[in-house]
Design an enzyme around this catalytic site. Sequence first.
Site, PDB file in Angstrom:
ATOM      1  N   ILE A  20      -1.826  -3.833 -14.369  1.00  0.00           N
ATOM      2  CA  ILE A  20      -3.229  -3.481 -14.659  1.00  0.00           C
ATOM      3  C   ILE A  20      -3.342  -2.977 -16.098  1.00  0.00           C
ATOM      4  O   ILE A  20      -4.313  -3.260 -16.802  1.00  0.00           O
ATOM      5  CB  ILE A  20      -3.756  -2.460 -13.625  1.00  0.00           C
ATOM      6  CG1 ILE A  20      -3.539  -3.025 -12.215  1.00  0.00           C
ATOM      7  CG2 ILE A  20      -5.242  -2.171 -13.856  1.00  0.00           C
ATOM      8  CD1 ILE A  20      -3.777  -2.040 -11.091  1.00  0.00           C
ATOM      9  N   ASP A  39       5.194   2.618 -23.353  1.00  0.00           N
ATOM     10  CA  ASP A  39       5.742   2.145 -22.080  1.00  0.00           C
ATOM     11  C   ASP A  39       7.263   2.250 -22.158  1.00  0.00           C
ATOM     12  O   ASP A  39       7.850   1.955 -23.201  1.00  0.00           O
ATOM     13  CB  ASP A  39       5.325   0.677 -21.861  1.00  0.00           C
ATOM     14  CG  ASP A  39       5.406   0.253 -20.404  1.00  0.00           C
ATOM     15  OD1 ASP A  39       4.359  -0.120 -19.846  1.00  0.00           O
ATOM     16  OD2 ASP A  39       6.510   0.302 -19.821  1.00  0.00           O
ATOM     17  N   SER A  85       4.885   2.868  -8.396  1.00  0.00           N
ATOM     18  CA  SER A  85       3.791   2.498  -7.489  1.00  0.00           C
ATOM     19  C   SER A  85       4.226   1.728  -6.242  1.00  0.00           C
ATOM     20  O   SER A  85       3.399   1.069  -5.625  1.00  0.00           O
ATOM     21  CB  SER A  85       2.754   1.678  -8.261  1.00  0.00           C
ATOM     22  OG  SER A  85       3.326   0.461  -8.697  1.00  0.00           O
ATOM     23  N   TYR A 149       3.535   7.995  -2.429  1.00  0.00           N
ATOM     24  CA  TYR A 149       2.845   7.429  -3.599  1.00  0.00           C
ATOM     25  C   TYR A 149       1.417   7.978  -3.691  1.00  0.00           C
ATOM     26  O   TYR A 149       1.012   8.511  -4.732  1.00  0.00           O
ATOM     27  CB  TYR A 149       2.844   5.895  -3.484  1.00  0.00           C
ATOM     28  CG  TYR A 149       1.904   5.224  -4.431  1.00  0.00           C
ATOM     29  CD1 TYR A 149       2.111   5.290  -5.804  1.00  0.00           C
ATOM     30  CD2 TYR A 149       0.786   4.537  -3.958  1.00  0.00           C
ATOM     31  CE1 TYR A 149       1.216   4.683  -6.681  1.00  0.00           C
ATOM     32  CE2 TYR A 149      -0.090   3.924  -4.824  1.00  0.00           C
ATOM     33  CZ  TYR A 149       0.125   4.006  -6.180  1.00  0.00           C
ATOM     34  OH  TYR A 149      -0.752   3.410  -7.048  1.00  0.00           O
ATOM     35  N   ASN A 178      -7.352  -3.162  -3.633  1.00  0.00           N
ATOM     36  CA  ASN A 178      -6.219  -4.083  -3.820  1.00  0.00           C
ATOM     37  C   ASN A 178      -6.377  -4.923  -5.084  1.00  0.00           C
ATOM     38  O   ASN A 178      -7.102  -5.929  -5.083  1.00  0.00           O
ATOM     39  CB  ASN A 178      -6.056  -4.960  -2.588  1.00  0.00           C
ATOM     40  CG  ASN A 178      -5.504  -4.166  -1.416  1.00  0.00           C
ATOM     41  OD1 ASN A 178      -6.150  -3.216  -0.967  1.00  0.00           O
ATOM     42  ND2 ASN A 178      -4.331  -4.494  -0.960  1.00  0.00           N
ATOM     43  N   HIS A 197       3.370  -7.288  -2.868  1.00  0.00           N
ATOM     44  CA  HIS A 197       1.940  -7.477  -2.599  1.00  0.00           C
ATOM     45  C   HIS A 197       1.623  -8.847  -2.018  1.00  0.00           C
ATOM     46  O   HIS A 197       2.295  -9.838  -2.325  1.00  0.00           O
ATOM     47  CB  HIS A 197       1.139  -7.236  -3.885  1.00  0.00           C
ATOM     48  CG  HIS A 197       1.229  -5.818  -4.344  1.00  0.00           C
ATOM     49  ND1 HIS A 197       1.868  -5.450  -5.491  1.00  0.00           N
ATOM     50  CD2 HIS A 197       0.801  -4.676  -3.767  1.00  0.00           C
ATOM     51  CE1 HIS A 197       1.822  -4.133  -5.611  1.00  0.00           C
ATOM     52  NE2 HIS A 197       1.182  -3.646  -4.587  1.00  0.00           N
ATOM     53  N   ARG A 229      -8.367  -5.936   3.825  1.00  0.00           N
ATOM     54  CA  ARG A 229      -8.289  -5.234   2.544  1.00  0.00           C
ATOM     55  C   ARG A 229      -9.421  -5.693   1.622  1.00  0.00           C
ATOM     56  O   ARG A 229      -9.962  -6.783   1.767  1.00  0.00           O
ATOM     57  CB  ARG A 229      -6.950  -5.507   1.837  1.00  0.00           C
ATOM     58  CG  ARG A 229      -5.737  -4.930   2.538  1.00  0.00           C
ATOM     59  CD  ARG A 229      -5.698  -3.410   2.430  1.00  0.00           C
ATOM     60  NE  ARG A 229      -4.547  -2.825   3.085  1.00  0.00           N
ATOM     61  CZ  ARG A 229      -4.491  -2.523   4.376  1.00  0.00           C
ATOM     62  NH1 ARG A 229      -5.522  -2.768   5.170  1.00  0.00           N
ATOM     63  NH2 ARG A 229      -3.417  -1.966   4.890  1.00  0.00           N
ATOM     64  N   ARG A 290       3.882  -3.464   9.284  1.00  0.00           N
ATOM     65  CA  ARG A 290       4.600  -2.685   8.279  1.00  0.00           C
ATOM     66  C   ARG A 290       4.181  -1.219   8.458  1.00  0.00           C
ATOM     67  O   ARG A 290       2.975  -0.943   8.585  1.00  0.00           O
ATOM     68  CB  ARG A 290       4.204  -3.208   6.885  1.00  0.00           C
ATOM     69  CG  ARG A 290       4.944  -2.580   5.738  1.00  0.00           C
ATOM     70  CD  ARG A 290       4.650  -3.289   4.427  1.00  0.00           C
ATOM     71  NE  ARG A 290       3.267  -3.103   3.989  1.00  0.00           N
ATOM     72  CZ  ARG A 290       2.783  -3.588   2.851  1.00  0.00           C
ATOM     73  NH1 ARG A 290       3.551  -4.313   2.050  1.00  0.00           N
ATOM     74  NH2 ARG A 290       1.526  -3.386   2.508  1.00  0.00           N
TER      75      ARG A 290
HETATM   76  N1  UDP Z   1       1.025  -8.090   3.790  1.00  0.00           N
HETATM   77  C1  UDP Z   1       1.615  -9.065   4.595  1.00  0.00           C
HETATM   78  N2  UDP Z   1       2.744  -9.677   4.139  1.00  0.00           N
HETATM   79  C2  UDP Z   1       3.326  -9.366   2.932  1.00  0.00           C
HETATM   80  C3  UDP Z   1       2.709  -8.379   2.110  1.00  0.00           C
HETATM   81  C4  UDP Z   1       1.569  -7.765   2.581  1.00  0.00           C
HETATM   82  O1  UDP Z   1       1.123  -9.359   5.686  1.00  0.00           O
HETATM   83  O2  UDP Z   1       4.377  -9.949   2.606  1.00  0.00           O
HETATM   84  C5  UDP Z   1      -0.202  -7.413   4.251  1.00  0.00           C
HETATM   85  C6  UDP Z   1      -0.074  -5.904   4.350  1.00  0.00           C
HETATM   86  O3  UDP Z   1       0.406  -5.530   5.617  1.00  0.00           O
HETATM   87  C7  UDP Z   1      -1.508  -5.456   4.093  1.00  0.00           C
HETATM   88  C8  UDP Z   1      -2.079  -6.537   3.174  1.00  0.00           C
HETATM   89  O4  UDP Z   1      -1.196  -7.668   3.297  1.00  0.00           O
HETATM   90  O5  UDP Z   1      -2.234  -5.496   5.302  1.00  0.00           O
HETATM   91  C9  UDP Z   1      -2.097  -6.107   1.710  1.00  0.00           C
HETATM   92  O6  UDP Z   1      -0.823  -5.569   1.375  1.00  0.00           O
HETATM   93  P1  UDP Z   1      -0.407  -5.260  -0.119  1.00  0.00           P
HETATM   94  O7  UDP Z   1       1.025  -4.810  -0.093  1.00  0.00           O
HETATM   95  O8  UDP Z   1      -0.740  -6.430  -0.981  1.00  0.00           O
HETATM   96  O9  UDP Z   1      -1.359  -4.077  -0.567  1.00  0.00           O
HETATM   97  P2  UDP Z   1      -1.644  -2.626   0.103  1.00  0.00           P
HETATM   98  O10 UDP Z   1      -2.880  -2.819   0.944  1.00  0.00           O
HETATM   99  O11 UDP Z   1      -0.444  -2.206   0.873  1.00  0.00           O
HETATM  100  O12 UDP Z   1      -1.923  -1.767  -1.091  1.00  0.00           O
END
Ligand code: UDP
Length: 338
Positions: A20, A39, A85, A149, A178, A197, A229, A290
């Site tokens: 970002i 940085d 992060s 975090y 996101n 991500h 999201r 997760r």
């Molecule tokens: N997600 C997923 N598979 C992946 C990575 C993320 O299903 O390999 C899902 C995760 O569980 C969340 C959404 O995608 O519901 C966004 O996750 P990300 O890590 O991109 O961002 P966060 O919402 O955790 O900041």
Amino acid sequence: MMEAEFNMGKILVLGGAGYIGSHTVYELLDKGYGVVVADNLETGHRQAVHPDAKLYIGDIRNREFVDGVFEKEEIDAVVHFAAYSLVGESMTDPLKYYGNNVGGTQVLLASMAAHGIDKIVFSSTAAAYGEPKRTPILETDPTEPTNTYGATKLAMEQMFKWTELAHGIRYTSLRYFNACGAHPSGEIGEDHRPETHLIPIVLQAANGTRPSISVFGTDYDTKDGTCVRDYIHVCDLAQAHAQAVRYLMDGGKSDIFNLGNGVGFTVREIINAAEGVVGHNIPTVFAERRAGDPAVLVASSDKAKSVLGWKPQYADIHAILETAWKWHRTHPKGFSEN
Ligand code: UDP
């Protein structure tokens, strides 16, 4: 470009080689600001730093380094992205996160106070809220982070609040949802190591750099069982930082703003939309939930629109994914190739 040409002011972007941060450097230069980047290049990429920005390589935990930048450059305002992060890592190594995110910010603020620099725009997160009580989330909603975090970002916000009372440093804290997408030029984009991500992983499964995308959980209480999201384009985030700099320079008072599109997409919807953009099926497997993932996170960003005059340009998820795909298609190894 000669420094004398900059008449909007000179901005120090800490963490300007990150995802970002690098897009915000492009936006600030585009708006006519002079930009200095600091940085440590631990997670950022030297190639992500715009050639018109002056790069200082060093760590904000090092007071001499930070003092040195403020002594060499006449800085009008600071934009602060320099932090760890990764949510998962923050749970296994919390003190690493407190040390850099909270400790680094303490050193930075002490140096700013000593050098009379009184404006800072801060990169915060939706993770400050934790499990939301309602949707969309407002800035006044409770902040109960469910991971280290988010807790460190909230602690940093609180540090700004008390530091303003003692030292008069005004701040805007931007709580992103996101972040996704890439600069439309195709020059810079997302390159986290490791990548965690959703959108970059989906597109890496599409370009063959990884075998498949694993969907984390299909039994959430959402329309198709996968998490919802609020995906916001990185250039829209960058624009918000530039607006927040302007707001502080115009005398605006310290405040906190959500940044999101206000629209939620499920994981399945993102994969379907990505298949439309790339033009073929993306290998998908279904996996367990997760830990720590809330079912739904969607922002209300009305305050940023009304107070900062923020106007996000990318409302359409296909348009967002197209910019991300342009980057991943042309840079399958991220910045390593360049
Ligand atoms: N997600 C997923 N598979 C992946 C990575 C993320 O299903 O390999 C899902 C995760 O569980 C969340 C959404 O995608 O519901 C966004 O996750 P990300 O890590 O991109 O961002 P966060 O919402 O955790 O900041």
